[in-house]
Design a protein around this motif. Structure first.
Motif, mmCIF file in Angstrom:
data_model
loop_
_atom_site.group_PDB
_atom_site.id
_atom_site.type_symbol
_atom_site.label_atom_id
_atom_site.label_comp_id
_atom_site.label_asym_id
_atom_site.label_seq_id
_atom_site.Cartn_x
_atom_site.Cartn_y
_atom_site.Cartn_z
ATOM 1 N N GLU A 110 0.984 -1.126 -0.077
ATOM 2 C CA GLU A 110 0.115 -0.134 0.059
ATOM 3 C C GLU A 110 0.801 1.217 -0.039
ATOM 4 O O GLU A 110 1.934 1.485 0.719
ATOM 5 C CB GLU A 110 -1.024 -0.027 1.239
ATOM 6 C CG GLU A 110 -1.995 1.269 1.093
ATOM 7 C CD GLU A 110 -2.902 1.341 2.234
ATOM 8 O OE1 GLU A 110 -3.909 1.327 2.275
ATOM 9 O OE2 GLU A 110 -2.440 1.260 3.670
ATOM 10 N N VAL A 111 0.545 2.161 -0.888
ATOM 11 C CA VAL A 111 1.301 3.410 -0.951
ATOM 12 C C VAL A 111 0.291 4.470 -0.697
ATOM 13 O O VAL A 111 -0.765 4.534 -1.064
ATOM 14 C CB VAL A 111 1.742 3.729 -2.505
ATOM 15 C CG1 VAL A 111 2.710 5.030 -2.644
ATOM 16 C CG2 VAL A 111 2.554 2.156 -2.838
ATOM 17 N N ILE A 112 0.812 5.499 0.306
ATOM 18 C CA ILE A 112 -0.018 6.644 0.554
ATOM 19 C C ILE A 112 0.746 7.992 0.111
ATOM 20 O O ILE A 112 1.804 7.978 0.922
ATOM 21 C CB ILE A 112 -0.388 6.454 1.992
ATOM 22 C CG1 ILE A 112 -1.082 5.350 2.501
ATOM 23 C CG2 ILE A 112 -1.410 7.998 2.468
ATOM 24 C CD1 ILE A 112 -1.575 5.147 3.952
ATOM 25 N N ALA A 113 0.100 8.721 -0.443
ATOM 26 C CA ALA A 113 0.646 9.998 -0.849
ATOM 27 C C ALA A 113 0.267 11.219 0.133
ATOM 28 O O ALA A 113 -1.045 11.834 -0.319
ATOM 29 C CB ALA A 113 0.345 10.443 -2.544
ATOM 30 N N TYR A 114 0.827 11.325 0.998
ATOM 31 C CA TYR A 114 0.313 12.290 2.056
ATOM 32 C C TYR A 114 0.455 13.784 1.432
ATOM 33 O O TYR A 114 -0.366 14.743 1.411
ATOM 34 C CB TYR A 114 1.044 12.256 3.496
ATOM 35 C CG TYR A 114 0.775 10.940 4.357
ATOM 36 C CD1 TYR A 114 -0.538 10.705 4.852
ATOM 37 C CD2 TYR A 114 1.724 10.131 4.282
ATOM 38 C CE1 TYR A 114 -0.931 9.824 5.677
ATOM 39 C CE2 TYR A 114 1.248 8.643 4.938
ATOM 40 C CZ TYR A 114 -0.128 8.635 5.599
ATOM 41 O OH TYR A 114 -0.075 7.556 6.415
ATOM 42 N N GLN A 115 1.712 13.934 0.745
ATOM 43 C CA GLN A 115 1.930 15.151 0.469
ATOM 44 C C GLN A 115 2.815 15.353 -0.825
ATOM 45 O O GLN A 115 4.046 14.672 -0.743
ATOM 46 C CB GLN A 115 2.604 16.099 1.473
ATOM 47 C CG GLN A 115 2.770 17.601 0.826
ATOM 48 C CD GLN A 115 3.562 18.393 2.116
ATOM 49 O OE1 GLN A 115 3.597 17.933 3.265
ATOM 50 N NE2 GLN A 115 3.748 19.517 1.603
ATOM 51 N N GLY A 116 2.236 15.505 -2.181
ATOM 52 C CA GLY A 116 3.101 15.265 -3.187
ATOM 53 C C GLY A 116 2.878 14.024 -4.020
ATOM 54 O O GLY A 116 1.771 13.458 -3.614
ATOM 55 N N THR A 117 3.379 13.985 -5.197
ATOM 56 C CA THR A 117 3.008 12.903 -6.238
ATOM 57 C C THR A 117 4.104 11.597 -5.907
ATOM 58 O O THR A 117 5.136 11.898 -5.688
ATOM 59 C CB THR A 117 3.188 13.247 -7.587
ATOM 60 O OG1 THR A 117 4.293 13.797 -7.882
ATOM 61 C CG2 THR A 117 1.925 14.370 -7.918
ATOM 62 N N VAL A 118 3.578 10.328 -6.100
ATOM 63 C CA VAL A 118 4.396 9.265 -5.963
ATOM 64 C C VAL A 118 4.091 8.508 -7.211
ATOM 65 O O VAL A 118 3.070 8.157 -7.824
ATOM 66 C CB VAL A 118 4.043 8.384 -4.735
ATOM 67 C CG1 VAL A 118 4.921 7.166 -4.922
ATOM 68 C CG2 VAL A 118 4.134 9.121 -3.703
ATOM 69 N N THR A 119 5.178 8.138 -7.967
ATOM 70 C CA THR A 119 5.179 7.529 -9.232
ATOM 71 C C THR A 119 5.920 6.124 -9.534
ATOM 72 O O THR A 119 6.864 5.967 -8.829
ATOM 73 C CB THR A 119 5.583 8.385 -10.498
ATOM 74 O OG1 THR A 119 5.039 9.692 -10.556
ATOM 75 C CG2 THR A 119 5.643 7.610 -11.874
ATOM 76 N N ALA A 120 5.108 4.968 -9.931
ATOM 77 C CA ALA A 120 5.904 3.659 -9.951
ATOM 78 C C ALA A 120 6.532 3.494 -11.250
ATOM 79 O O ALA A 120 6.232 4.121 -12.413
ATOM 80 C CB ALA A 120 4.618 2.737 -9.775
ATOM 81 N N GLU A 121 7.782 2.932 -11.207
ATOM 82 C CA GLU A 121 8.530 2.734 -12.275
ATOM 83 C C GLU A 121 7.702 1.845 -13.546
ATOM 84 O O GLU A 121 8.030 1.900 -14.561
ATOM 85 C CB GLU A 121 9.631 1.939 -11.836
ATOM 86 C CG GLU A 121 10.796 2.935 -11.097
ATOM 87 C CD GLU A 121 12.230 2.183 -11.131
ATOM 88 O OE1 GLU A 121 12.418 0.772 -11.500
ATOM 89 O OE2 GLU A 121 13.134 2.909 -10.381
ATOM 90 N N ALA A 122 6.842 0.896 -12.948
ATOM 91 C CA ALA A 122 6.061 -0.039 -13.841
ATOM 92 C C ALA A 122 4.665 0.987 -14.316
ATOM 93 O O ALA A 122 4.087 0.145 -15.165
ATOM 94 C CB ALA A 122 5.669 -1.159 -13.075
ATOM 95 N N GLY A 123 4.516 1.925 -13.899
ATOM 96 C CA GLY A 123 3.361 2.875 -14.164
ATOM 97 C C GLY A 123 2.478 3.156 -13.086
ATOM 98 O O GLY A 123 2.406 2.204 -12.163
ATOM 99 N N GLY A 124 1.906 4.178 -13.334
ATOM 100 C CA GLY A 124 0.836 4.825 -12.350
ATOM 101 C C GLY A 124 1.182 5.639 -11.510
ATOM 102 O O GLY A 124 2.587 5.829 -10.962
ATOM 103 N N THR A 125 0.445 6.792 -10.930
ATOM 104 C CA THR A 125 0.857 7.845 -10.159
ATOM 105 C C THR A 125 -0.233 8.062 -9.202
ATOM 106 O O THR A 125 -1.465 7.902 -9.528
ATOM 107 C CB THR A 125 1.105 9.109 -10.953
ATOM 108 O OG1 THR A 125 2.105 8.963 -11.929
ATOM 109 C CG2 THR A 125 1.490 10.524 -10.131
#
Length: 305
Positions: A184-199
């Protein structure tokens, strides 16, 4: 864990724990004969007995008192930690597994024991928090989570590694938590991008798998309260609450399915479980049973209508 792939029924586990408690005390031939008959009655009985014995063996090796939250240095007010409300509902408790190789957490740069929460200062004023039973490697431009849960703050451009793929943080605060089959990934502040795709954007949480990062919706209120030694519940089912609390406790912590959907609202001090159990008994129609020092279940105080 049970030797079967099917979860053992709550009642069977309770029976096994009660038999274990009986045989630990004064007993005679009649009790042992009755216990043996119970063991032979169903395969599930032997599986439950094996699980109780396994938990007993693990707990016997733990120094007492348990060193929960040794590294926790927060001064959270106790008066505001026991606000609790309830409404009626049902559920279950399952143990979480881990997918990382056993050697990786053992060799990690930073790790925490069961019940421990640790803050790790990073260069440039950034901060890293590791939750209970977590392990991570650190380098100047990357952090790799091998097990458990972390929160990273103030480290823009950091590369994040997980058992399910890599991420890039273009923001100030992100949380990662390992689950069976995904992170599970939580973006509390700012963006998070996966190398395999998805933001993910600020305020979103997502599921990271090998094929990419997919949004799951808005983040849960109080999701980062654990960094302050608090388990926060916002209309949380009791079964889910007990499952979360069990991540910080030695031994077995279970919830009767008949009360598992009772709802909780409040903030609870993780380092003081006895206060939590007392608060549950005051606010809900439940009682906390402890047939053994390391075996605790939350049950109905009386039959529910």
């Amino acid at each position: 864990m049970a030797t079967s792939h099917e979860p053992l029924a709550h009642e069977v586990l309770q029976q096994a724990a009660q038999w274990f408690a009986t045989l630990q005390g004064e007993h005679g031939t009649n009790e042992r004969t009755a216990w043996q008959a119970w063991m032979n009655a169903r395969p599930e009985h032997r599986q439950a007995w094996n699980r109780v014995e396994a938990i007993s063996g693990q707990f016997a090796r733990i120094p007492q008192p348990a060193a929960a939250h040794q590294a926790l240095r927060t001064g959270v007010s106790r008066r505001r930690l026991l606000s609790i409300g309830a409404v009626l509902g049902g559920g279950c408790l399952l143990a979480m597994g881990e997918r990382s190789g056993a050697w990786q957490p053992m060799r990690a740069d930073r790790s925490t024991a069961l019940g421990e929460i640790r803050q790790v200062p990073l260069p440039g004023g950034a901060g890293l928090w590791l939750n209970t039973r977590s392990a991570a490697d650190l380098s100047p431009d990357s952090i790799t989570l091998y097990r458990g849960e972390l929160l990273l703050e103030g480290a823009m451009g950091m590369r994040l590694g997980t058992p399910d793929g890599n991420l890039r943080l273009d923001g100030q605060r992100v949380g990662l938590r390992e689950y069976p089959g995904h992170t599970e990934v939580i973006a509390y502040q700012g963006t998070v991008t996966a190398e395999a795709g998805g933001t993910l954007l600020t305020g979103q949480r997502g599921r990271l798998r090998r094929d990419g990062l997919s949004p799951l919706g808005a983040l849960n209120p109080g999701a980062q309260a654990w960094t302050h030694g608090v388990l926060q519940a916002d209309n949380m089912p009791l079964g889910a609450f007990i499952q979360e609390l069990g991540r910080y406790q030695h031994g077995y912590l279970g919830c009767d399915p008949r009360v598992a959907e009772l709802r909780l609202v409040g903030a609870f001090p993780l380092a003081e479980p006895e206060q939590i159990f007392a608060a549950l008994e005051r606010a809900l129609p439940v009682i906390v049973r402890r047939p053994l020092p390391w075996w605790l279940t939350v049950q109905p105080r009386q039959p529910l209508a």
